[in-house]
Design a protein around this motif. Structure first.
Motif, PDB file in Angstrom:
ATOM      1  N   LEU A 444       0.825  -1.205   0.000  1.00  0.00           N
ATOM      2  CA  LEU A 444       0.000   0.000   0.000  1.00  0.00           C
ATOM      3  C   LEU A 444       0.865   1.264   0.000  1.00  0.00           C
ATOM      4  CD1 LEU A 444      -2.867  -0.936   2.493  1.00  0.00           C
ATOM      5  CD2 LEU A 444      -3.141  -0.326   0.088  1.00  0.00           C
ATOM      6  N   VAL A 445       1.895   1.260   0.848  1.00  0.00           N
ATOM      7  CA  VAL A 445       2.778   2.422   0.924  1.00  0.00           C
ATOM      8  C   VAL A 445       3.568   2.580  -0.374  1.00  0.00           C
ATOM      9  CG1 VAL A 445       4.731   3.424   2.165  1.00  0.00           C
ATOM     10  CG2 VAL A 445       2.902   2.286   3.428  1.00  0.00           C
ATOM     11  N   ARG A 446       4.004   1.448  -0.937  1.00  0.00           N
ATOM     12  CA  ARG A 446       4.762   1.520  -2.191  1.00  0.00           C
ATOM     13  C   ARG A 446       3.913   2.125  -3.314  1.00  0.00           C
ATOM     14  NH1 ARG A 446       5.616  -4.041  -4.908  1.00  0.00           N
ATOM     15  NH2 ARG A 446       3.406  -3.580  -5.301  1.00  0.00           N
ATOM     16  N   GLU A 447       2.650   1.694  -3.421  1.00  0.00           N
ATOM     17  CA  GLU A 447       1.793   2.249  -4.464  1.00  0.00           C
ATOM     18  C   GLU A 447       1.492   3.725  -4.200  1.00  0.00           C
ATOM     19  OE1 GLU A 447       0.954   0.663  -7.282  1.00  0.00           O
ATOM     20  OE2 GLU A 447       2.399  -0.757  -6.456  1.00  0.00           O
ATOM     21  N   ALA A 448       1.406   4.096  -2.925  1.00  0.00           N
ATOM     22  CA  ALA A 448       1.205   5.511  -2.611  1.00  0.00           C
ATOM     23  C   ALA A 448       2.430   6.331  -3.013  1.00  0.00           C
ATOM     24  CB  ALA A 448       0.910   5.680  -1.125  1.00  0.00           C
ATOM     25  N   ARG A 449       3.637   5.747  -2.818  1.00  0.00           N
ATOM     26  CA  ARG A 449       4.844   6.451  -3.232  1.00  0.00           C
ATOM     27  C   ARG A 449       4.895   6.579  -4.750  1.00  0.00           C
ATOM     28  NH1 ARG A 449       8.264   3.411  -0.916  1.00  0.00           N
ATOM     29  NH2 ARG A 449       8.654   4.699   0.920  1.00  0.00           N
ATOM     30  N   ARG A 450       4.475   5.537  -5.464  1.00  0.00           N
ATOM     31  CA  ARG A 450       4.479   5.599  -6.923  1.00  0.00           C
ATOM     32  C   ARG A 450       3.504   6.642  -7.463  1.00  0.00           C
ATOM     33  NH1 ARG A 450       4.533  -0.815  -8.770  1.00  0.00           N
ATOM     34  NH2 ARG A 450       6.715  -1.249  -8.172  1.00  0.00           N
ATOM     35  N   SER A 451       2.457   6.896  -6.729  1.00  0.00           N
ATOM     36  CA  SER A 451       1.467   7.871  -7.192  1.00  0.00           C
ATOM     37  C   SER A 451       1.837   9.296  -6.816  1.00  0.00           C
ATOM     38  CB  SER A 451       0.090   7.535  -6.605  1.00  0.00           C
ATOM     39  OG  SER A 451       0.103   7.632  -5.189  1.00  0.00           O
ATOM     40  N   ARG A 452       2.974   9.465  -6.152  1.00  0.00           N
ATOM     41  CA  ARG A 452       3.388  10.808  -5.784  1.00  0.00           C
ATOM     42  C   ARG A 452       3.991  11.525  -6.976  1.00  0.00           C
ATOM     43  NH1 ARG A 452       6.624  11.469  -0.299  1.00  0.00           N
ATOM     44  NH2 ARG A 452       6.408  13.586  -1.072  1.00  0.00           N
ATOM     45  N   GLU A 453       3.956  12.831  -6.928  1.00  0.00           N
ATOM     46  CA  GLU A 453       4.448  13.665  -8.020  1.00  0.00           C
ATOM     47  C   GLU A 453       5.943  13.451  -8.222  1.00  0.00           C
ATOM     48  OE1 GLU A 453       4.170  18.406  -9.154  1.00  0.00           O
ATOM     49  OE2 GLU A 453       4.385  17.775  -7.077  1.00  0.00           O
ATOM     50  N   GLY A 454       6.343  13.281  -9.483  1.00  0.00           N
ATOM     51  CA  GLY A 454       7.758  13.127  -9.816  1.00  0.00           C
ATOM     52  C   GLY A 454       8.003  11.907 -10.684  1.00  0.00           C
ATOM     53  N   PHE A 455       9.283  11.537 -10.788  1.00  0.00           N
ATOM     54  CA  PHE A 455       9.686  10.382 -11.586  1.00  0.00           C
ATOM     55  C   PHE A 455       9.451   9.097 -10.796  1.00  0.00           C
ATOM     56  CE2 PHE A 455      12.353  13.762 -13.398  1.00  0.00           C
ATOM     57  CZ  PHE A 455      12.067  13.597 -14.748  1.00  0.00           C
ATOM     58  N   ALA A 456       8.980   8.079 -11.517  1.00  0.00           N
ATOM     59  CA  ALA A 456       8.837   6.766 -10.875  1.00  0.00           C
ATOM     60  C   ALA A 456      10.195   6.167 -10.555  1.00  0.00           C
ATOM     61  CB  ALA A 456       8.038   5.825 -11.778  1.00  0.00           C
ATOM     62  N   ARG A 457      11.200   6.400 -11.415  1.00  0.00           N
ATOM     63  CA  ARG A 457      12.575   5.960 -11.185  1.00  0.00           C
ATOM     64  C   ARG A 457      13.502   7.104 -11.500  1.00  0.00           C
ATOM     65  NH1 ARG A 457      13.820   1.099 -14.806  1.00  0.00           N
ATOM     66  NH2 ARG A 457      15.823   1.405 -13.792  1.00  0.00           N
ATOM     67  N   ARG A 458      14.581   7.210 -10.717  1.00  0.00           N
ATOM     68  CA  ARG A 458      15.501   8.325 -10.894  1.00  0.00           C
ATOM     69  C   ARG A 458      16.777   7.928 -11.615  1.00  0.00           C
ATOM     70  NH1 ARG A 458      15.074  11.240  -4.938  1.00  0.00           N
ATOM     71  NH2 ARG A 458      12.892  11.912  -5.136  1.00  0.00           N
ATOM     72  N   GLN A 459      16.951   6.653 -11.903  1.00  0.00           N
ATOM     73  CA  GLN A 459      18.100   6.188 -12.675  1.00  0.00           C
ATOM     74  C   GLN A 459      17.579   5.296 -13.783  1.00  0.00           C
ATOM     75  OE1 GLN A 459      20.969   4.312 -10.119  1.00  0.00           O
ATOM     76  NE2 GLN A 459      21.080   6.046  -8.739  1.00  0.00           N
ATOM     77  N   LEU A 460      17.844   5.682 -15.026  1.00  0.00           N
ATOM     78  CA  LEU A 460      17.368   4.941 -16.170  1.00  0.00           C
ATOM     79  C   LEU A 460      18.516   4.718 -17.137  1.00  0.00           C
ATOM     80  CD1 LEU A 460      15.028   7.416 -15.559  1.00  0.00           C
ATOM     81  CD2 LEU A 460      13.728   5.800 -16.928  1.00  0.00           C
ATOM     82  N   THR A 461      18.345   3.736 -18.009  1.00  0.00           N
ATOM     83  CA  THR A 461      19.311   3.476 -19.053  1.00  0.00           C
ATOM     84  C   THR A 461      18.733   3.906 -20.396  1.00  0.00           C
ATOM     85  OG1 THR A 461      18.500   1.213 -19.320  1.00  0.00           O
ATOM     86  CG2 THR A 461      20.328   1.562 -17.792  1.00  0.00           C
ATOM     87  N   LEU A 462      19.603   3.997 -21.385  1.00  0.00           N
ATOM     88  CA  LEU A 462      19.166   4.401 -22.714  1.00  0.00           C
ATOM     89  C   LEU A 462      18.075   3.478 -23.230  1.00  0.00           C
ATOM     90  CD1 LEU A 462      22.474   5.362 -24.529  1.00  0.00           C
ATOM     91  CD2 LEU A 462      20.534   6.849 -24.090  1.00  0.00           C
ATOM     92  N   GLY A 463      17.060   4.056 -23.819  1.00  0.00           N
ATOM     93  CA  GLY A 463      15.982   3.271 -24.385  1.00  0.00           C
ATOM     94  C   GLY A 463      14.798   3.077 -23.470  1.00  0.00           C
ATOM     95  N   GLU A 464      14.928   3.424 -22.189  1.00  0.00           N
ATOM     96  CA  GLU A 464      13.811   3.274 -21.261  1.00  0.00           C
ATOM     97  C   GLU A 464      12.932   4.520 -21.294  1.00  0.00           C
ATOM     98  OE1 GLU A 464      14.330   1.141 -17.366  1.00  0.00           O
ATOM     99  OE2 GLU A 464      16.404   1.754 -17.690  1.00  0.00           O
ATOM    100  N   PRO A 465      11.617   4.341 -21.319  1.00  0.00           N
ATOM    101  CA  PRO A 465      10.731   5.512 -21.280  1.00  0.00           C
ATOM    102  C   PRO A 465      10.744   6.155 -19.899  1.00  0.00           C
ATOM    103  CG  PRO A 465       9.440   3.492 -21.218  1.00  0.00           C
ATOM    104  CD  PRO A 465      10.867   3.077 -21.447  1.00  0.00           C
ATOM    105  N   LEU A 466      10.476   7.434 -19.862  1.00  0.00           N
ATOM    106  CA  LEU A 466      10.401   8.175 -18.602  1.00  0.00           C
ATOM    107  C   LEU A 466       8.982   8.080 -18.056  1.00  0.00           C
ATOM    108  CD1 LEU A 466      12.442  11.404 -19.428  1.00  0.00           C
ATOM    109  CD2 LEU A 466      13.113   9.565 -17.906  1.00  0.00           C
ATOM    110  N   GLN A 467       8.851   7.526 -16.853  1.00  0.00           N
ATOM    111  CA  GLN A 467       7.558   7.416 -16.196  1.00  0.00           C
ATOM    112  C   GLN A 467       7.464   8.510 -15.141  1.00  0.00           C
ATOM    113  OE1 GLN A 467       5.362   5.287 -17.262  1.00  0.00           O
ATOM    114  NE2 GLN A 467       6.651   3.944 -18.510  1.00  0.00           N
ATOM    115  N   VAL A 468       6.477   9.395 -15.287  1.00  0.00           N
ATOM    116  CA  VAL A 468       6.304  10.493 -14.349  1.00  0.00           C
ATOM    117  C   VAL A 468       4.859  10.508 -13.863  1.00  0.00           C
ATOM    118  CG1 VAL A 468       8.102  11.890 -15.429  1.00  0.00           C
ATOM    119  CG2 VAL A 468       5.743  12.150 -16.159  1.00  0.00           C
ATOM    120  N   VAL A 469       4.670  11.140 -12.723  1.00  0.00           N
ATOM    121  CA  VAL A 469       3.336  11.334 -12.148  1.00  0.00           C
ATOM    122  C   VAL A 469       3.120  12.834 -12.006  1.00  0.00           C
ATOM    123  CG1 VAL A 469       1.831  10.908 -10.180  1.00  0.00           C
ATOM    124  CG2 VAL A 469       3.409   9.126 -10.940  1.00  0.00           C
ATOM    125  N   THR A 470       2.033  13.333 -12.566  1.00  0.00           N
ATOM    126  CA  THR A 470       1.723  14.753 -12.517  1.00  0.00           C
ATOM    127  C   THR A 470       0.382  14.970 -11.826  1.00  0.00           C
ATOM    128  OG1 THR A 470       0.653  14.677 -14.686  1.00  0.00           O
ATOM    129  CG2 THR A 470       3.012  15.178 -14.630  1.00  0.00           C
TER     130      THR A 470
END
Length: 576
Positions: A444-470
């Motif tokens: 529950l807490v993890r999903e609440a953190r994912r729904s918070r404003e910002g990037f879902a992940r802060r370290q990505l590699t080339l070719g990965e889409p940017l997942q953001v929450v607005t």
């Protein structure tokens, strides 16, 4: 001489009222005077009313006629000489990171492609060039149909930093831009893979060479408290060194006065990658680098500090004593959670029938179940949740889509607004005393953190889409090496993969919200042993894209128009 728009000659019809205006005089009102010596140039003929007479301003009329003819010629798009012949070239350059590999003389494959493109443009005497860069998201570097100098300048400033991709979509797009029957040239660093069916009008030119290489294929950082744990995977491609020096430089963090620099010798044995792990205390950004080789870019990584964002958990009024105690025990065992934090939208847990994000409790007639339980295994809330040995007492079914059921009873559901309903009576259940409870609450807490404003992940590699929450009703922009572009949508938004390495900042109304780092870690691009040089001619003979195209509209009629108007102004002013 020819005209691009002959209808513009209709403007010559204005010559008729212009000439008539010089011959037709307006009737003058008689004026009685005592003597004519008071008038400088008496004209008694003007008192007789309108009639045709010889005019006295021939120079002014000629200048105005000239101005009108010049305007008509400009509108008609007059052209002198033969029509221009246009030779259009459509070129595609591979945007993969491996194009930055250096040869023995230090020249990159991309630089060789630049030279070959310039030679092809000069050889074909091209007058227009369309230049594309292949990638997961193809883009236009110059054109369509840009001047050759502009296209070559755009290629000089282009940097190949993309991930491994299929070039076929870009080649098909280039063929559409080239037109039917025209060839397309593709510049890369490897021969076509076996089984790849190229379009018949594509000429494949590979300018690469095989190299041995050592690269970082994975780099992760995890921050817990003041400790940063960096996990690296180092791979050797080919007959490289038996060991390699990994240099790490940790910049000072918020509570540190100076950084830390460390050099570790990592053994490389066999074909598998070697995993190494390091820890730093109170570290800011961590720079990781390997010794330079054929492809220096895949041996560097910048890991920015990315501590887990705490989730504010609040308990609503009216929550039962057993439910409150069960939630508080979980919060005490999870120091990364912050109950009652002032920043961020809190995760509100309340009783059944409230507007809390998570409702806990039951109403109506109670029934107890010991299984079997049927779950929606694809729902992230149930990751690793084991309900074996659980006694679950539930009341009336809550609203929303069922997630966990037992018979016709809905134990856990999610409504259309994203609220989670836990239909459980903890006084008659044991779910809060088994391992399923902390795992469920953590999810529950993890999903609440994912729904918070910002990037879902802060370290990505080339070719990965940017997942953001607005947030709805706000204006967002993504600022990075590629420039500033708006972000549309509310909630979870998936942005296209970035084409350039570096730092990307999510801004809300001009204020920075969150940052993410895109790293050049792609094992397929670091594998340079299969690169080579080859020139595969197109299977079909394309017709030369040579066609008649009108040049730009001539400017000299405007110059004549301007000179005629200025001359007319001077003549009439002098006469007055």
């Amino acid at each position: 001489m020819s005209f691009g728009f002959p209808w513009g000659l209709l403007a010559l019809g204005a010559l008729v009222p212009l000439v008539a205006a010089y011959f037709l005089r307006r009737k003058q009102k008689p004026v009685v005077v005592s003597a004519l010596f008071l008038w400088r140039t008496p004209r008694p003929r003007a008192e007789a009313g309108p009639r045709w007479e010889r005019f006295t301003r021939e120079v002014s009329l000629l200048l105005e006629v000239l101005a009108l003819i010049a305007a008509a010629l400009y509108l008609a798009d007059i052209r002198l000489g033969e029509k221009a012949q246009v030779r259009h070239l459509v070129l595609v350059v591979d945007g993969s990171l491996s194009m930055s590999a250096r040869g023995p003389e230090g020249v990159t494959v991309l630089e060789l492609a630049r030279r070959e493109v310039a030679r092809r443009v000069e050889q074909a005497s091209a007058t227009h060039v369309t230049l594309l860069a292949s990638g997961a998201s193809p883009r236009v570097l110059a054109g369509p149909e840009a001047e050759p100098s502009r296209a070559l300048a755009a290629l000089e400033s282009f940097e190949a930093r993309g991930a491994d991709h299929d070039p076929l979509p870009t080649l098909l797009w280039a063929q559409e831009l080239a037109g039917p029957g025209a060839q397309v040239a593709f510049f890369t660093d490897a021969a076509p893979t076996e089984g790849l069916v190229l379009p018949g009008l594509v000429r494949w030119t590979a300018l690469g060479a095989p190299h041995d290489n050592v690269a970082l294929i994975s780099a992760l950082r995890k921050d817990e408290g003041g400790t940063a744990t960096v996990t690296l995977r180092v791979a050797r491609f080919g007959a490289g060194p038996e060991s390699v020096s990994v240099r790490m430089r940790a910049l000072p963090g918020p509570d540190a006065k100076q950084g830390t620099e460390r050099v570790e010798q990592v053994a490389l044995t066999g074909a598998e990658a070697t995993t190494v792990r390091f820890t730093f205390q109170n570290a800011g950004d961590v720079e990781v680098s390997l010794p330079d080789d054929a492809l220096p870019d895949d041996g560097r990584a910048l890991l920015r500090a990315s501590p887990a964002r705490p989730v504010a958990v609040s308990l609503a009024q009216g929550l039962g004593g057993l439910e409150r105690d069960a939630v508080e025990r979980f919060l005490k065992a999870s120091p990364e959670m912050v109950r009652g934090a002032e920043t961020g939208e809190p995760l509100l847990i309340g009783p059944r029938g409230t507007d809390a994000k998570v409702t806990l409790g039951s109403t109506g007639k109670l029934r107890t179940f010991v299984g079997p339980f049927f779950t929606d295994k694809g729902h992230p809330l149930l990751d690793d949740v084991q309900l074996a040995g659980v006694r679950w007492s539930a009341g009336e079914n809550p609203p929303g889509r069922p997630i966990v059921t037992a018979g016709d009873a809905v134990l856990v559901s999610e409504d259309d607004e994203g609220r989670i309903h836990l239909n459980v009576d903890l006084a008659r259940s044991n779910v809060q005393r088994v391992s399923a409870w902390p795992v469920l609450m953590s999810n529950l807490v993890r999903e609440a953190r994912r729904s918070r404003e910002g990037f879902a992940r802060r370290q990505l590699t080339l070719g990965e889409p940017l997942q953001v929450v607005t947030l709805p009703g706000k204006r967002y922009a993504l600022v990075g090496p590629e420039g500033n572009r708006p972000v549309f949508g509310a909630g979870a938004v998936s942005l296209p993969p970035p084409m350039v390495l570096g730092r990307y900042v999510l801004e809300r109304d001009g204020d920075a919200v969150d940052t993410a780092e895109v790293l050049s870690l792609d094992a397929r691009e670091s594998e340079l042993r299969g690169r080579g040089s080859v020139d595969v001619a197109a299977r079909e003979a394309g017709a030369e894209d040579e066609r008649t195209k009108t040049s730009d509209r001539a400017r000299w009629p405007l110059v004549i128009l301007l000179l005629a108007l200025v001359g007319d102004f001077y003549v009439t002013r002098r006469a007055s």
